[in-house]
Scaffold this motif. Structure first.
Motif, PDB file in Angstrom:
ATOM      1  N   LEU B 303       0.830  -1.207   0.000  1.00 11.93           N
ATOM      2  CA  LEU B 303       0.000   0.000   0.000  1.00 11.93           C
ATOM      3  C   LEU B 303       0.865   1.258   0.000  1.00 11.93           C
ATOM      4  N   PRO B 304       0.496   2.251  -0.787  1.00  9.42           N
ATOM      5  CA  PRO B 304       1.242   3.511  -0.759  1.00  9.42           C
ATOM      6  C   PRO B 304       0.908   4.259   0.530  1.00  9.42           C
ATOM      7  N   ARG B 305       1.700   5.320   0.841  1.00  6.00           N
ATOM      8  CA  ARG B 305       1.322   6.199   1.964  1.00  6.00           C
ATOM      9  C   ARG B 305       0.002   6.855   1.603  1.00  6.00           C
ATOM     10  N   MET B 306      -0.844   7.030   2.584  1.00  6.43           N
ATOM     11  CA  MET B 306      -2.171   7.542   2.290  1.00  6.43           C
ATOM     12  C   MET B 306      -2.136   9.071   2.160  1.00  6.43           C
ATOM     13  N   PRO B 307      -3.076   9.642   1.418  1.00  8.79           N
ATOM     14  CA  PRO B 307      -3.054  11.060   1.073  1.00  8.79           C
ATOM     15  C   PRO B 307      -2.930  11.991   2.292  1.00  8.79           C
ATOM     16  N   ASP B 308      -3.617  11.668   3.367  1.00  4.43           N
ATOM     17  CA  ASP B 308      -3.570  12.558   4.545  1.00  4.43           C
ATOM     18  C   ASP B 308      -2.141  12.687   5.054  1.00  4.43           C
ATOM     19  N   ASP B 309      -1.413  11.559   5.080  1.00  8.04           N
ATOM     20  CA  ASP B 309      -0.032  11.582   5.571  1.00  8.04           C
ATOM     21  C   ASP B 309       0.856  12.397   4.644  1.00  8.04           C
ATOM     22  N   VAL B 310       0.677  12.181   3.335  1.00  2.00           N
ATOM     23  CA  VAL B 310       1.489  12.902   2.359  1.00  2.00           C
ATOM     24  C   VAL B 310       1.206  14.398   2.466  1.00  2.00           C
ATOM     25  N   ALA B 311      -0.068  14.752   2.620  1.00  4.04           N
ATOM     26  CA  ALA B 311      -0.456  16.166   2.699  1.00  4.04           C
ATOM     27  C   ALA B 311       0.196  16.820   3.911  1.00  4.04           C
ATOM     28  N   ALA B 312       0.151  16.141   5.038  1.00  2.00           N
ATOM     29  CA  ALA B 312       0.737  16.688   6.260  1.00  2.00           C
ATOM     30  C   ALA B 312       2.225  16.950   6.056  1.00  2.00           C
ATOM     31  N   ASP B 313       2.872  15.984   5.407  1.00  2.00           N
ATOM     32  CA  ASP B 313       4.288  16.095   5.092  1.00  2.00           C
ATOM     33  C   ASP B 313       4.603  17.348   4.280  1.00  2.00           C
ATOM     34  N   LEU B 314       3.871  17.512   3.194  1.00  2.00           N
ATOM     35  CA  LEU B 314       4.183  18.571   2.234  1.00  2.00           C
ATOM     36  C   LEU B 314       3.877  19.942   2.816  1.00  2.00           C
ATOM     37  N   THR B 315       2.741  20.082   3.486  1.00  2.00           N
ATOM     38  CA  THR B 315       2.387  21.400   4.018  1.00  2.00           C
ATOM     39  C   THR B 315       3.334  21.785   5.146  1.00  2.00           C
ATOM     40  N   VAL B 347      10.567  22.117  -1.699  1.00  4.45           N
ATOM     41  CA  VAL B 347       9.231  21.518  -1.608  1.00  4.45           C
ATOM     42  C   VAL B 347       8.116  22.449  -2.103  1.00  4.45           C
ATOM     43  N   PRO B 348       7.998  23.680  -1.548  1.00  2.78           N
ATOM     44  CA  PRO B 348       6.885  24.533  -2.014  1.00  2.78           C
ATOM     45  C   PRO B 348       6.986  24.836  -3.505  1.00  2.78           C
ATOM     46  N   ALA B 349       8.200  25.117  -3.994  1.00  4.16           N
ATOM     47  CA  ALA B 349       8.364  25.442  -5.404  1.00  4.16           C
ATOM     48  C   ALA B 349       7.978  24.245  -6.272  1.00  4.16           C
ATOM     49  N   ALA B 350       8.427  23.061  -5.863  1.00  2.00           N
ATOM     50  CA  ALA B 350       8.136  21.862  -6.654  1.00  2.00           C
ATOM     51  C   ALA B 350       6.633  21.624  -6.730  1.00  2.00           C
ATOM     52  N   VAL B 351       5.957  21.665  -5.573  1.00  2.00           N
ATOM     53  CA  VAL B 351       4.518  21.384  -5.542  1.00  2.00           C
ATOM     54  C   VAL B 351       3.763  22.401  -6.407  1.00  2.00           C
ATOM     55  N   THR B 352       4.040  23.674  -6.171  1.00  2.98           N
ATOM     56  CA  THR B 352       3.312  24.704  -6.900  1.00  2.98           C
ATOM     57  C   THR B 352       3.592  24.609  -8.402  1.00  2.98           C
ATOM     58  N   TRP B 353       4.849  24.439  -8.716  1.00  2.00           N
ATOM     59  CA  TRP B 353       5.216  24.416 -10.122  1.00  2.00           C
ATOM     60  C   TRP B 353       4.631  23.198 -10.845  1.00  2.00           C
ATOM     61  N   ILE B 354       4.630  22.066 -10.164  1.00  2.00           N
ATOM     62  CA  ILE B 354       4.094  20.837 -10.784  1.00  2.00           C
ATOM     63  C   ILE B 354       2.580  20.954 -10.960  1.00  2.00           C
ATOM     64  N   VAL B 355       1.912  21.469  -9.908  1.00  2.00           N
ATOM     65  CA  VAL B 355       0.456  21.582  -9.992  1.00  2.00           C
ATOM     66  C   VAL B 355       0.043  22.544 -11.110  1.00  2.00           C
ATOM     67  N   HIS B 356       0.811  23.613 -11.299  1.00  2.00           N
ATOM     68  CA  HIS B 356       0.403  24.614 -12.291  1.00  2.00           C
ATOM     69  C   HIS B 356       1.123  24.414 -13.628  1.00  2.00           C
ATOM     70  N   ASP B 357       2.443  24.651 -13.657  1.00  2.00           N
ATOM     71  CA  ASP B 357       3.156  24.655 -14.945  1.00  2.00           C
ATOM     72  C   ASP B 357       3.231  23.270 -15.579  1.00  2.00           C
ATOM     73  N   LEU B 358       3.613  22.284 -14.793  1.00  2.00           N
ATOM     74  CA  LEU B 358       3.755  20.952 -15.367  1.00  2.00           C
ATOM     75  C   LEU B 358       2.403  20.430 -15.845  1.00  2.00           C
ATOM     76  N   ARG B 359       1.375  20.649 -15.034  1.00  2.00           N
ATOM     77  CA  ARG B 359       0.048  20.171 -15.421  1.00  2.00           C
ATOM     78  C   ARG B 359      -0.454  20.853 -16.694  1.00  2.00           C
ATOM     79  N   ARG B 360      -0.083  22.154 -16.844  1.00  2.00           N
ATOM     80  CA  ARG B 360      -0.479  22.862 -18.062  1.00  2.00           C
ATOM     81  C   ARG B 360       0.092  22.152 -19.291  1.00  2.00           C
ATOM     82  N   VAL B 361       1.378  21.778 -19.207  1.00  2.00           N
ATOM     83  CA  VAL B 361       2.017  21.095 -20.333  1.00  2.00           C
ATOM     84  C   VAL B 361       1.367  19.724 -20.557  1.00  2.00           C
ATOM     85  N   LEU B 362       1.102  19.022 -19.448  1.00  2.00           N
ATOM     86  CA  LEU B 362       0.474  17.696 -19.568  1.00  2.00           C
ATOM     87  C   LEU B 362      -0.883  17.818 -20.255  1.00  2.00           C
ATOM     88  N   ASN B 363      -1.666  18.797 -19.819  1.00  2.00           N
ATOM     89  CA  ASN B 363      -2.996  18.985 -20.408  1.00  2.00           C
ATOM     90  C   ASN B 363      -2.885  19.317 -21.888  1.00  2.00           C
TER      91      ASN B 363
END
Lengths: 491, 485
Positions: B303-315, B347-363
């Protein structure tokens, strides 16, 4: 060799003749096809004769042999009960419901025969969907007992048993749910083997009662049964209930004898309802085993009397689900005249199923219904466990159990047709071993009123080797039975 | 309508059917993915229910069901079995469905459903495995008569059923349960859980009782809800209908109703009298399942780490929680982000950049997150260039595009584009040109609109193909415009 002599051969004798070049598979196959042509109108053993295909297979087998190849069944003609699917050949279970059904797949057992080089002569008659004990429930035609054409051959593998008994094939496949190989073998005077549940793959065996159905063989003697079992047995990934148990070399060591073998005799198989002359034959057979070195031991199987009611709850329950798929939509019988799907389905089922099949579907549906399940199906399964335990306990003291196969010799056609329970009682000796999933066989042990009688031997799970050795020992001790003239041989 | 009317109590339980992501079907070797297949091409004698054939259990489907049970905190009993559920319908090839009756694979779990920060526990009664049915399409034939077409491709696809206890009290809670369940199913990768494709189908049982009256057995089952919105609307409608019925003193009739999206109502499909007696009995063609401790432990370890744990980590490491929440909707993208962080990215730069810029390219490229062609360390390297000011944000986005197109590493692309322009004399000419060509933006700037500065900077970046130093450009423009802002 004369054509009739060819037809009378055992599998082994025929294989020897083929290997020695005395005759070809085409000679053998043609002789049998001619005999079927000549006799089967009176016997009714076959539903489909695949003459062209058989001759082509025979020719191919002869070519392979000429090229130096061999195989355990190479060029040997067999008959297949119409309950086993055969790719490209109609498979009907002797039911109107499966009229015109040509399966696109072989049963695993059929595929194994093909791989061993066997020739298929055709598909044999049976009680519709293997439900019956006289073969009179075939929707196509009844089968007649080759010894006395006014008598039933037994069922449901009546066509296979009659075909072997009338020398219309060298051996045949059948299926046994509650005695459907052993009882007709007894009534027709051939050897009928039902292995342990799970020993032979059920893939392609059209289901009647899945927890009981098992493919069996009908042969002219015990070594032939061992030969066929050796080809058919083994795990099949397509059947999750097939056993992952090693397959011994059944034909090897068959003549080991019965020195010291403990043969159990249970009073429950010799009670009221057993024909006295049948009892005499069976007891003589057990005595013959003793003379050959075996030891007789009394055993008790106290729950035997419940086998019949237990079976007639469990088997129809499973059948009620297994036969639900026949609704006229995808294959087999349909009804283009119907105006809507409900009407089509009910008309197809009303016309397509015979009365015995309907009776069992009704019984099973009732037994599984909400509010009745515990009282019928669940209770029957619990008693089934007690029956199984009876055998387990008995087999702590004995190596094999001997009993009659059927309570009486073959009965008149029509005699029990209006009395289902009387018909069901003809399986009373074979049901317990089926419920316990045990290997068992029937071997001819005499004649009563010019009709064959069968000795039934039952062994612990996967002890087919012991079972066959014991049966072979009896067969040798018995020698050739003084048989009356078969009516089928009288023009 | 979100909760029971005064004086009434609402009882809701859900049954979620989930198509599992396996290669083959539940009991045969046919491909389970039939989405783009011609009707009746993903079939064999087994899933067609032809005579004499036998089922063989798909081990992977059992594993995926157990994984689901584990994330729902279920107990995984050692003994399970399959049963036959008998009912006659043309979409059912054998006229019985192989399902699980009294010994399911998973029992007694729970899912805590959070709405507006407050969590309510919904108990999970069971998770079991069964086979899907064929698909019926009702059409009008060429002669004008009604006809039904059968597509057997879906027959025998592995179907998992999650059954809750009747712990849900509002339509909103039901929808939230559904969304959370869908998130979990996707997170652990057992299903696409796409409702519009039928990979997730939720039926609801609902009953309304007077508050001073014990809850009885009668309930209404609602089917045919193809979205969480429909689930919520159907429940709201049904609660209102039943409340009204109760007010008039009527008794609740056990029945099955279908949600009709067009009219926004539920319609009777089957009454209690027409209910099936399924005549369950143990499937004799399949041996009972013995689920060993070792197998469960092995699955738990997968099983992967569950979302709540990952979220706590990143924030906790400074990533904006809105971006983290966005990221966690996509398990593959989260895995990728974690790999990029692992490779050294902030961490903050990676998350923000992936959610916005990387996802834009993926889309733009129509790619899913599990098909990103850039190795995570390469993306980390690009973020590093951006962090140390070697590339501007605009140029970083350009470079990313080029990395997707050419597969070249970030450093090589940046190098090929030449150095960043910081020289004031070069930039000044360009800045003046931009100011001259955009009078509207200039007057907006003077009116105090900060966005106008961003716009003008963007124009400079465009003209320099992103190579201008952003700090220098911003200073120059403000200087040229008189520095009011």
């Amino acid at each position: 060799m004369a054509a009739d002599a060819l037809c009378r051969l055992t599998l082994r004798a025929a294989a020897d003749g083929l290997r020695a070049g005395q005759f070809t598979s085409v000679d053998l196959t043609q002789a049998l096809l001619d005999r079927i042509q000549a006799l089967d109108a009176r016997v009714g053993a076959y539903l489909t004769v695949t003459a062209d295909r058989a001759l082509a297979q025979a020719q191919a087998a002869d070519q392979r042999r000429a090229a130096g190849q061999d195989g355990p069944l190479l060029g040997l003609p067999l008959a297949i009960k119409d309950v086993l699917t055969t790719q490209g050949v109609p498979t009907t279970c002797a039911s109107r419901m499966l009229e015109g059904f040509v399966p696109p797949y072989d049963a695993t057992a059929v595929a194994r025969l093909n791989a061993a080089g066997a020739v298929m002569l055709g598909k044999t008659n049976m009680d519709e969907f293997a439900m019956g004990s006289s073969n009179e429930h075939s929707a196509v035609k009844p089968v007649r007992n080759p010894w006395n054409l006014a008598k039933a051959p037994g069922g449901s593998s009546g066509g296979s048993a009659a075909a072997v008994a009338a020398d219309e094939c060298l051996a045949a496949l059948g299926s046994d749910t509650g005695g459907s190989v052993r009882q007709p073998a007894a009534l027709c005077g051939c050897v009928g083997l039902k292995p342990t549940y799970g020993r032979i793959s059920r893939y392609g065996l059209i289901a009647f009662a899945s927890s009981l159905d098992q493919i069996g063989v009908l042969t002219k003697d015990v070594p032939d049964a061992a030969l066929l079992l050796h080809v058919l047995a083994g795990r099949d990934p397509r059947d999750s209930t097939s056993a992952n148990v090693p397959v011994p070399d059944y034909p090897a060591g068959l003549d080991r004898g019965v020195d010291g073998l403990r043969v159990g005799v249970a009073p429950q198989y010799f009670g009221a309802g057993l024909h006295p002359d049948v009892e005499r034959c069976v007891r003589q057979a057990i005595d013959a085993l003793q003379t050959a070195g075996a030891v007789q031991r009394p055993v008790s199987l106290p729950h035997t009397k419940y086998a019949l009611p237990v079976y007639y709850v469990i088997a129809p329950s499973e059948a009620s689900a297994n036969l639900a798929r026949y609704n006229g939509v995808k294959y087999g019988r349909s009804d283009p005249q119907a105006t809507d799907v409900d009407e089509m389905m009910s008309r197809v089922r009303a016309q397509g199923f015979g009365s015995e099949v309907k009776r069992r579907i009704m019984l099973g549906t009732y037994a599984l219904s909400s509010g009745y399940y515990d009282a019928y199906y669940l209770k029957a399964q619990q008693v089934r466990t007690l029956i199984k335990n009876d055998f387990e306990t008995a087999f702590q003291d004995v190596d094999i159990i001997a009993a009659p196969t059927a309570p009486a010799p073959a009965f008149d056609l029509g005699a029990k047709l209006d009395d289902p329970v009387a018909m069901y009682r003809s399986d009373v000796m074979t049901l317990p071993a089926s419920l316990a999933g045990l290997p068992c066989l029937s071997i001819p042990c005499g004649f009563v009123d010019d009709l064959p009688v069968g000795l039934q031997l039952i062994a612990p799970p996967f002890a087919e080797r012991r079972l066959l050795q014991a049966a072979r020992a009896y067969e040798r001790a018995r020698g050739t039975l003084a048989a009356p003239v078969r009516q089928v041989d009288v023009p | 309508m979100t909760s029971a009317a005064p004086g009434f109590r609402v009882v809701i339980g859900l049954e979620a059917h989930v198509q599992l992501k396996t290669r083959s079907k539940m009991f045969c070797a046919c491909p389970a993915d039939y989405a783009n297949a011609e009707p009746n091409t993903r079939v064999c004698p087994v899933c067609l229910g032809m005579p004499g054939v036998l089922p063989v259990i798909n081990r992977r489907a059992v594993d995926l069901t157990i994984l689901t049970g584990l994330v729902l905190d279920c107990r995984i009993p050692e003994h399970a079995k399959f049963d036959r559920k008998n009912y006659a319908y043309p979409d059912l090839m054998k006229w019985y469905q192989i399902s699980q009756y009294d010994l399911p694979l998973c029992v007694n779990g729970h899912l805590d459903v959070t709405i507006d920060g407050s969590a309510d526990r919904v108990r999970i009664r069971r998770v079991h495995l069964e086979e899907d049915t064929a698909k019926l399409t009702h059409v009008t034939a060429s002669d004008g008569a009604p006809a039904s077409l059968i597509d057997v491709n879906r027959s025998g696809a592995p179907l998992m059923e999650v059954v809750t206890e009747p712990d849900i009290k509002t339509p909103a809670q039901a929808a939230a349960f559904g969304e959370q369940l869908r998130g979990l199913l996707r997170w652990i990768g057992v299903s696409t859980a796409n409702m519009d494709e039928g990979a997730l189908r939720i039926d609801a049982n609902v009953s309304v009782w007077p508050a001073d009256h014990p809850v009885g057995a009668a309930k209404v089952e609602i089917k045919n809800m193809n979205s969480f919105r429909a689930l919520s609307r159907a429940l709201a409608y049904e609660i209102e209908r039943q409340t009204e019925l109760r007010r008039r003193g009527g008794a609740l009739v056990q029945e099955t109703r279908g949600w009709d999206e067009a009219s926004g109502t539920t319609l009777v499909q089957r009454t209690k009298e027409e209910a099936h007696d399924y005549r369950y009995f143990p499937e004799p063609d399949l041996p009972p399942l013995h689920v060993t401790r070792a197998r469960v432990d092995q699955l738990r370890a997968q099983l992967p780490r569950m979302p709540d744990d990952v979220a706590a980590d990143l924030t906790s490491q400074g990533a904006p929680s809105a971006d983290v929440a966005e990221l966690l909707h996509d398990r593959a993208l989260t895995d990728y982000a974690q790999a990029v962080i692992q490779a050294g990215a902030d961490v903050p730069a990676a998350v923000t950049w992936i959610v916005h810029d990387l996802r834009r390219v993926l889309n733009a490229r129509g790619l899913a997150a599990d098909a990103i062609p850039i190795p995570p360390p390469e993306l980390a390297a690009l973020l590093q260039l951006r962090a140390n000011g070697s590339v501007s944000s605009t140029m970083a986005a350009d470079v990313l595009d080029e990395m997707f197109a050419t597969g070249k590493p970030a450093a090589a692309i940046v190098h090929a584009r030449g150095p960043q322009i910081s020289a004031a004399d070069q930039l000044l000419a360009i800045a003046r040109q931009v100011i001259q060509e955009n009078p509207q933006a200039v007057s907006d700037y003077h009116a105090g609109k900060q966005r106008a500065l961003q716009y003008l900077m963007g124009q400079v970046m465009r003209l320099t193909r992103g190579k201008a130093n952003p700090g220098a450009v911003s200073a120059l423009i403000e200087q040229e415009l008189g520095g009011t802002g």
